[in-house]
Design a protein around this motif. Structure first.
Motif, PDB file in Angstrom:
ATOM      1  N   UNK A  49       0.834  -1.212   0.000  1.00 26.81           N
ATOM      2  CA  UNK A  49       0.000   0.000   0.000  1.00 26.81           C
ATOM      3  C   UNK A  49       0.867   1.260   0.000  1.00 26.81           C
ATOM      4  N   UNK A  50       1.962   1.227   0.744  1.00 26.80           N
ATOM      5  CA  UNK A  50       2.852   2.391   0.807  1.00 26.80           C
ATOM      6  C   UNK A  50       3.461   2.690  -0.562  1.00 26.80           C
ATOM      7  N   UNK A  51       3.690   1.647  -1.356  1.00 24.33           N
ATOM      8  CA  UNK A  51       4.254   1.833  -2.703  1.00 24.33           C
ATOM      9  C   UNK A  51       3.180   2.185  -3.744  1.00 24.33           C
ATOM     10  N   UNK A  52       1.922   2.229  -3.321  1.00 32.85           N
ATOM     11  CA  UNK A  52       0.820   2.304  -4.294  1.00 32.85           C
ATOM     12  C   UNK A  52       0.541   3.717  -4.780  1.00 32.85           C
ATOM     13  N   UNK A  53       1.464   4.211  -5.583  1.00 31.33           N
ATOM     14  CA  UNK A  53       1.148   5.401  -6.373  1.00 31.33           C
ATOM     15  C   UNK A  53       1.884   5.284  -7.690  1.00 31.33           C
ATOM     16  N   UNK A  54       1.182   5.713  -8.757  1.00 25.53           N
ATOM     17  CA  UNK A  54       1.729   5.480 -10.090  1.00 25.53           C
ATOM     18  C   UNK A  54       0.953   4.379 -10.789  1.00 25.53           C
ATOM     19  N   UNK A 159      -2.362  13.774   8.321  1.00 24.93           N
ATOM     20  CA  UNK A 159      -3.715  14.322   8.122  1.00 24.93           C
ATOM     21  C   UNK A 159      -3.847  15.707   8.745  1.00 24.93           C
ATOM     22  N   UNK A 160      -2.977  16.054   9.704  1.00 31.09           N
ATOM     23  CA  UNK A 160      -3.040  17.385  10.295  1.00 31.09           C
ATOM     24  C   UNK A 160      -2.538  18.461   9.333  1.00 31.09           C
ATOM     25  N   UNK A 161      -1.907  18.022   8.254  1.00 31.73           N
ATOM     26  CA  UNK A 161      -1.545  18.964   7.180  1.00 31.73           C
ATOM     27  C   UNK A 161      -2.489  18.825   5.989  1.00 31.73           C
ATOM     28  N   UNK A 162      -3.622  18.152   6.223  1.00 31.58           N
ATOM     29  CA  UNK A 162      -4.664  18.084   5.201  1.00 31.58           C
ATOM     30  C   UNK A 162      -4.611  16.869   4.289  1.00 31.58           C
ATOM     31  N   UNK A 163      -3.613  15.975   4.485  1.00 30.69           N
ATOM     32  CA  UNK A 163      -3.498  14.803   3.601  1.00 30.69           C
ATOM     33  C   UNK A 163      -4.715  13.891   3.756  1.00 30.69           C
ATOM     34  N   UNK A 164      -5.114  13.258   2.653  1.00 29.37           N
ATOM     35  CA  UNK A 164      -6.262  12.330   2.709  1.00 29.37           C
ATOM     36  C   UNK A 164      -5.828  10.918   3.099  1.00 29.37           C
ATOM     37  N   UNK A 165      -4.514  10.675   3.186  1.00 31.87           N
ATOM     38  CA  UNK A 165      -3.970   9.378   3.628  1.00 31.87           C
ATOM     39  C   UNK A 165      -4.481   8.214   2.783  1.00 31.87           C
ATOM     40  N   UNK A 166      -4.460   8.404   1.460  1.00 32.21           N
ATOM     41  CA  UNK A 166      -5.009   7.411   0.530  1.00 32.21           C
ATOM     42  C   UNK A 166      -4.424   6.025   0.755  1.00 32.21           C
ATOM     43  N   UNK A 167      -3.085   5.947   0.858  1.00 29.81           N
ATOM     44  CA  UNK A 167      -2.451   4.627   0.877  1.00 29.81           C
ATOM     45  C   UNK A 167      -2.733   3.878   2.173  1.00 29.81           C
ATOM     46  N   UNK A 168      -2.718   4.606   3.288  1.00 29.08           N
ATOM     47  CA  UNK A 168      -2.986   3.931   4.567  1.00 29.08           C
ATOM     48  C   UNK A 168      -4.467   3.578   4.682  1.00 29.08           C
ATOM     49  N   UNK A 169      -5.337   4.436   4.153  1.00 28.00           N
ATOM     50  CA  UNK A 169      -6.760   4.091   4.158  1.00 28.00           C
ATOM     51  C   UNK A 169      -7.049   2.872   3.282  1.00 28.00           C
ATOM     52  N   UNK A 195     -16.448   2.988  10.110  1.00 27.36           N
ATOM     53  CA  UNK A 195     -15.569   4.134  10.351  1.00 27.36           C
ATOM     54  C   UNK A 195     -14.445   4.275   9.319  1.00 27.36           C
ATOM     55  N   UNK A 196     -14.304   3.300   8.430  1.00 28.62           N
ATOM     56  CA  UNK A 196     -13.227   3.367   7.434  1.00 28.62           C
ATOM     57  C   UNK A 196     -13.401   4.575   6.526  1.00 28.62           C
ATOM     58  N   UNK A 197     -12.287   5.039   5.962  1.00 28.97           N
ATOM     59  CA  UNK A 197     -12.291   6.186   5.056  1.00 28.97           C
ATOM     60  C   UNK A 197     -11.874   5.745   3.656  1.00 28.97           C
TER      61      UNK A 197
END
Length: 255
Positions: A49-54, A159-169, A195-197
């Motif tokens: 999941x952490x590698x999941x971009x691209x 998330x306190x800087x506004x990130x949506x935390x896509x990979x961890x969600x 409660x999941x995002x």
């Protein structure tokens, strides 16, 4: 223009279409599906999941390479890794995730499994303190607390800087959802599916805008809150099942 009932019906059909075992071979979720032991599934899932971009094929290729370096036994390797064992990761990188990041991730996971009771325990502790957003905050603070390099911080969403935390969600969806479809694992029992995002990315964001339930232009936490309001109206018990629909519409159907 579709009304809310029409949108729900449309998305429910797409969930049924994409939330199927044939979703697995083209998605990074195939990596944790290589394993049967709970801890192997968690670690393989988290790292994938952490590698999941691209591009998905590149993500899968890199995640498979990482599993190979972990001797296809991620839990055993990580919990027993010596400093010299970590030298093998000095050639690993994926996009901006460098060998420095990779080695820190392995050291942090070793601490989490040897001293904190594992990934599920850390996320559950934060969740019990204040829900899913608190779980994301608490996990980040624990994960980065082992003398982490500054450059590694960007790989764990804040998330306190506004990130949506896509990979961890996305990782949490894999671990928590249990709907007997064989895609998500449902091996974590202490976090509620309700409660999941949503793992908000460019595809799920764009489809949400086209369907009219996201007005915000950035894919940030405020946008995620806006989407979740609607998804919870569609299904209060399992709102992130719609990830399959939104992602499938975006990737497979270019909706």
């Amino acid at each position: 223009m579709m009304n809310q009932n029409d949108i729900k019906e449309f998305l429910d059909e797409k969930v049924l279409k994409y939330n199927q075992p044939n979703f697995i071979p083209n998605d990074p979720i195939q990596i944790p599906h290589l394993f049967t032991k709970k801890e192997d599934i968690e670690i393989a899932g988290f790292l994938s999941a952490i590698l999941a971009w691209g591009k998905r094929d590149q993500i899968i290729k890199s995640a498979k390479k990482l599993m190979q370096l972990l001797d296809h036994s991620p839990y055993d390797f990580i919990t027993h890794a010596s400093d010299s064992d970590l030298n093998t990761f000095e050639t690993f990188y994926y996009r901006t995730f460098s060998s420095i990041d990779c080695i820190y991730f392995i050291k942090a996971l070793k601490h989490i499994y040897n001293q904190e009771g594992g990934l599920e325990n850390v996320f559950t502790k934060g969740y019990n303190e204040g829900g899913l957003k608190e779980a994301l905050r608490y996990f980040r603070s624990v994960f980065l607390s082992y003398n982490s390099p500054d450059r590694t911080h960007k790989h764990i969403a804040n998330i306190d800087k506004g990130a949506s935390a896509k990979r961890i969600n996305m990782f949490l969806r894999w671990m928590v959802r249990d709907d007997d479809k064989g895609v998500d694992f449902g091996i974590w029992k202490n976090i509620s599916t309700k409660d999941l995002l949503l793992p908000l990315d460019v595809h799920t964001g764009n489809v949400s805008r086209k369907l009219g339930f996201l007005t915000r232009k950035q894919n940030d936490m405020k946008a995620l809150d806006e989407i979740m309001y609607h998804l919870r109206n569609f299904d209060a018990v399992d709102p992130v099942k719609y990830d399959f629909a939104l992602f499938g519409l975006g990737i497979e159907e270019q909706f």
